[in-house]
Design an enzyme around this catalytic site. Structure first.
Site, short mmCIF file in Angstrom:
data_model
loop_
_atom_site.label_atom_id
_atom_site.label_comp_id
_atom_site.label_asym_id
_atom_site.label_seq_id
_atom_site.Cartn_x
_atom_site.Cartn_y
_atom_site.Cartn_z
N VAL A 63 0.81 -1.22 0.00
CA VAL A 63 0.00 0.00 0.00
C VAL A 63 0.84 1.26 0.00
O VAL A 63 0.32 2.35 -0.28
CB VAL A 63 -0.99 0.02 1.19
CG1 VAL A 63 -1.98 -1.12 1.08
CG2 VAL A 63 -0.24 -0.02 2.52
N TYR A 154 2.39 5.27 16.56
CA TYR A 154 1.14 4.59 16.21
C TYR A 154 -0.05 5.50 16.48
O TYR A 154 -0.97 5.62 15.65
CB TYR A 154 1.03 3.29 17.00
CG TYR A 154 -0.14 2.43 16.61
CD1 TYR A 154 -0.19 1.81 15.37
CD2 TYR A 154 -1.21 2.22 17.48
CE1 TYR A 154 -1.26 1.01 14.99
CE2 TYR A 154 -2.28 1.42 17.13
CZ TYR A 154 -2.29 0.81 15.89
OH TYR A 154 -3.35 0.02 15.53
#
Length: 256
Positions: A63, A154
């Site tokens: 991706v 994250y």
């Protein structure tokens, strides 16, 4: 058969939440396009779906690669005549406070978790816009709404995904395209299993994670898949630009 006749592209469907979602969507009637950098895992998911009588196509896809995402979307649309659902599930998770995160780790996480969503959405949206119909599900995280120790990169990436989801919904509502986000808590995925096993005391690590969630348990990939099914189906036709929490009470509850 809540997805009968629909085609769903799921990134990162070679394992964990992505695989569980692919199997569930297929059982509900969807044709599944598995887009994953993990060839062995992706092929295994496709084989399981076909073994149960469903339709599945594996396409090797990173991706973070714009051309790869564009090619994947074109192959999916050609194989099944269009794309009805895009589930941006692929992602990675770094560990560390900000000063502990090396630049290359930060940049890799942003490329996969944020730019990866950009690439796949940009590749798939023209097919949805042409048909004036579609559903996009972006994988955020419950920690996008709270502070958790040693998860700076994250948290930042998943916060960006949540904000992007809201902006996209405004832009694509005129095309009858819905864009929503999933915000799981701690789910028993291969990453969490590796994280626990790498700790000094795996049993204590699991207990600490469980205490964060009111359920007192780790979530299961199947539970997140069920939430994704709701967002992919027509049952959520009035849900737009929304965060859906699947976190066992992590964000909005605390026992004292």
């Amino acid at each position: 058969m809540r997805l009968q006749g629909k085609t769903a592209v799921i990134t990162g469907a070679g394992s964990g939440i992505g695989r569980s979602t692919a199997l569930l969507f297929a059982a509900e009637g969807a044709a599944i396009v598995i887009a994953d950098i993990d060839t062995a895992g992706g092929e295994q998911t496709a084989a399981e779906i076909r073994g149960q009588g469903g339709g599945a196509l594996f396409i090797a896809c990173d991706v973070t690669d714009e051309d790869g995402a564009t090619s994947m979307a074109a192959q999916a649309a050609e194989a099944y005549g269009g794309i009805d659902v895009l589930f941006n599930n692929a992602g990675i998770s770094g560990i560390g406070a900000l000063h502990e995160v090396e630049p290359q780790v930060w940049e890799r996480e942003m490329r996969v978790n944020v730019t990866g969503v950009y690439h796949t959405c940009r590749a798939v949206l023209p097919y949805m816009m042409e048909r004036r119909s579609g559903t996009i599900i972006n994988m955020s995280s419950s920690i996008a709404e709270m502070g958790v120790a040693a998860r700076a990169s994250y948290t930042a990436s998943k916060g960006a995904v949540l904000s992007l989801t809201k902006a996209m919904q405004v832009d694509y509502a005129p095309y009858n395209i819905r864009v929503n986000a999933l915000l799981p808590g701690t789910i028993l995925t291969p990453f969490v299993e590796r994280y626990v096993q790498a700790s000094e005391d795996p049993e204590a690590a699991v207990a600490a994670i469980k205490r964060r969630q009111l359920s007192g348990e780790l979530g299961r990939p199947q539970q997140v898949a069920q939430a994704a099914l709701f967002l992919a189906s027509d049952e959520s036709s009035f849900v737009m630009g929304s965060p859906l929490y699947v976190d066992g009470g992590l964000v909005f509850g605390k026992q004292v």
